[in-house]
Design a protein around this motif. Structure first.
Motif, PDB file in Angstrom:
ATOM      1  N   GLU A 181      -4.881   4.456  -1.891  1.00  0.00           N
ATOM      2  CA  GLU A 181      -6.195   3.806  -1.979  1.00  0.00           C
ATOM      3  C   GLU A 181      -7.305   4.667  -1.390  1.00  0.00           C
ATOM      4  N   GLY A 182      -7.010   5.354  -0.287  1.00  0.00           N
ATOM      5  CA  GLY A 182      -8.028   6.166   0.381  1.00  0.00           C
ATOM      6  C   GLY A 182      -8.226   7.533  -0.244  1.00  0.00           C
ATOM      7  N   GLY A 183      -7.202   8.035  -0.946  1.00  0.00           N
ATOM      8  CA  GLY A 183      -7.309   9.338  -1.593  1.00  0.00           C
ATOM      9  C   GLY A 183      -7.321  10.513  -0.626  1.00  0.00           C
ATOM     10  N   GLU A 184      -6.833  10.314   0.599  1.00  0.00           N
ATOM     11  CA  GLU A 184      -6.825  11.401   1.585  1.00  0.00           C
ATOM     12  C   GLU A 184      -5.883  12.527   1.151  1.00  0.00           C
ATOM     13  N   GLU A 185      -6.150  13.717   1.685  1.00  0.00           N
ATOM     14  CA  GLU A 185      -5.315  14.895   1.435  1.00  0.00           C
ATOM     15  C   GLU A 185      -5.135  15.652   2.740  1.00  0.00           C
ATOM     16  N   LEU A 186      -4.044  16.427   2.837  1.00  0.00           N
ATOM     17  CA  LEU A 186      -3.825  17.300   3.989  1.00  0.00           C
ATOM     18  C   LEU A 186      -3.585  18.705   3.469  1.00  0.00           C
ATOM     19  N   PHE A 187      -4.349  19.664   3.962  1.00  0.00           N
ATOM     20  CA  PHE A 187      -4.194  21.058   3.560  1.00  0.00           C
ATOM     21  C   PHE A 187      -3.275  21.751   4.547  1.00  0.00           C
ATOM     22  N   ALA A 188      -2.181  22.318   4.053  1.00  0.00           N
ATOM     23  CA  ALA A 188      -1.248  23.080   4.887  1.00  0.00           C
ATOM     24  C   ALA A 188      -1.258  24.521   4.391  1.00  0.00           C
ATOM     25  N   PRO A 189      -1.974  25.419   5.080  1.00  0.00           N
ATOM     26  CA  PRO A 189      -2.070  26.812   4.621  1.00  0.00           C
ATOM     27  C   PRO A 189      -0.764  27.572   4.808  1.00  0.00           C
ATOM     28  N   MET A 216       0.849  -1.177   0.000  1.00  0.00           N
ATOM     29  CA  MET A 216       0.000   0.000   0.000  1.00  0.00           C
ATOM     30  C   MET A 216       0.896   1.242   0.000  1.00  0.00           C
ATOM     31  N   LEU A 217       0.728   2.124  -0.968  1.00  0.00           N
ATOM     32  CA  LEU A 217       1.483   3.366  -1.041  1.00  0.00           C
ATOM     33  C   LEU A 217       0.908   4.352  -0.033  1.00  0.00           C
ATOM     34  N   SER A 218       1.778   4.853   0.871  1.00  0.00           N
ATOM     35  CA  SER A 218       1.273   5.758   1.904  1.00  0.00           C
ATOM     36  C   SER A 218       2.388   6.617   2.480  1.00  0.00           C
ATOM     37  N   VAL A 219       1.971   7.712   3.127  1.00  0.00           N
ATOM     38  CA  VAL A 219       2.878   8.620   3.812  1.00  0.00           C
ATOM     39  C   VAL A 219       2.255   9.047   5.135  1.00  0.00           C
ATOM     40  N   VAL A 220       3.105   9.460   6.083  1.00  0.00           N
ATOM     41  CA  VAL A 220       2.641  10.199   7.250  1.00  0.00           C
ATOM     42  C   VAL A 220       2.924  11.657   6.918  1.00  0.00           C
ATOM     43  N   ASP A 221       1.914  12.493   6.969  1.00  0.00           N
ATOM     44  CA  ASP A 221       2.011  13.891   6.562  1.00  0.00           C
ATOM     45  C   ASP A 221       1.669  14.771   7.763  1.00  0.00           C
ATOM     46  N   VAL A 222       2.491  15.800   8.007  1.00  0.00           N
ATOM     47  CA  VAL A 222       2.308  16.642   9.193  1.00  0.00           C
ATOM     48  C   VAL A 222       2.448  18.110   8.822  1.00  0.00           C
ATOM     49  N   ALA A 223       1.622  18.958   9.417  1.00  0.00           N
ATOM     50  CA  ALA A 223       1.724  20.413   9.276  1.00  0.00           C
ATOM     51  C   ALA A 223       1.787  21.018  10.676  1.00  0.00           C
ATOM     52  N   THR A 236       6.849   5.420  -3.277  1.00  0.00           N
ATOM     53  CA  THR A 236       5.695   6.286  -3.061  1.00  0.00           C
ATOM     54  C   THR A 236       5.966   7.637  -3.713  1.00  0.00           C
ATOM     55  N   CYS A 237       5.005   8.153  -4.457  1.00  0.00           N
ATOM     56  CA  CYS A 237       5.114   9.471  -5.089  1.00  0.00           C
ATOM     57  C   CYS A 237       4.159  10.423  -4.388  1.00  0.00           C
ATOM     58  N   VAL A 238       4.581  11.672  -4.213  1.00  0.00           N
ATOM     59  CA  VAL A 238       3.757  12.676  -3.554  1.00  0.00           C
ATOM     60  C   VAL A 238       3.534  13.822  -4.537  1.00  0.00           C
ATOM     61  N   ALA A 239       2.289  14.266  -4.672  1.00  0.00           N
ATOM     62  CA  ALA A 239       1.957  15.398  -5.542  1.00  0.00           C
ATOM     63  C   ALA A 239       1.466  16.551  -4.672  1.00  0.00           C
ATOM     64  N   TYR A 240       1.891  17.761  -5.030  1.00  0.00           N
ATOM     65  CA  TYR A 240       1.511  18.966  -4.294  1.00  0.00           C
ATOM     66  C   TYR A 240       0.638  19.858  -5.155  1.00  0.00           C
ATOM     67  N   LYS A 241      -0.281  20.543  -4.524  1.00  0.00           N
ATOM     68  CA  LYS A 241      -0.984  21.678  -5.131  1.00  0.00           C
ATOM     69  C   LYS A 241      -0.485  22.897  -4.368  1.00  0.00           C
ATOM     70  N   VAL A 242      -0.012  23.914  -5.074  1.00  0.00           N
ATOM     71  CA  VAL A 242       0.565  25.080  -4.429  1.00  0.00           C
ATOM     72  C   VAL A 242      -0.060  26.356  -4.969  1.00  0.00           C
ATOM     73  N   ASP A 243       0.127  27.454  -4.232  1.00  0.00           N
ATOM     74  CA  ASP A 243      -0.464  28.728  -4.662  1.00  0.00           C
ATOM     75  C   ASP A 243       0.574  29.718  -5.178  1.00  0.00           C
ATOM     76  N   ARG A 266      -2.147   9.842   8.268  1.00  0.00           N
ATOM     77  CA  ARG A 266      -1.608   8.865   7.321  1.00  0.00           C
ATOM     78  C   ARG A 266      -2.433   8.987   6.050  1.00  0.00           C
ATOM     79  N   LEU A 267      -1.760   9.214   4.938  1.00  0.00           N
ATOM     80  CA  LEU A 267      -2.419   9.372   3.648  1.00  0.00           C
ATOM     81  C   LEU A 267      -2.076   8.176   2.769  1.00  0.00           C
ATOM     82  N   THR A 268      -3.089   7.606   2.131  1.00  0.00           N
ATOM     83  CA  THR A 268      -2.868   6.435   1.284  1.00  0.00           C
ATOM     84  C   THR A 268      -3.374   6.673  -0.126  1.00  0.00           C
TER      85      THR A 268
END
Length: 70
Positions: free
Chosen positions: A29-37, A1-8, A51-58, A25-27
């Protein structure tokens, strides 16, 4: 399972939640996201190989603003 522990962490001095953190924990399979303002430090640790991580940035990446926190 591809996953990360993500913290802000809130690093906005004067904020009521200064120095508090939120993480999950983001996987794939689950499609979870974490918003870090803006004003939050962000980091992650992969829990599975390849595991690959994609970012959306402003804003565009600014190498001069990159720092580490001990």
């Amino acid at each position: 399972m591809l996953s990360v522990v993500d913290v802000a962490v809130d690093v906005r001095k004067g904020s009521p939640s200064y120095d508090h953190s939120a993480g999950a924990r983001l996987t794939a399979e689950g499609g979870e996201e974490l918003f870090a303002p803006q004003g939050f430090a962000h980091g992650f640790c992969t829990l599975a190989p390849e595991t690959c991580v994609a970012y959306k940035v402003d804003a565009l990446y600014d190498r001069t603003s990159e720092v580490g926190i001990v």
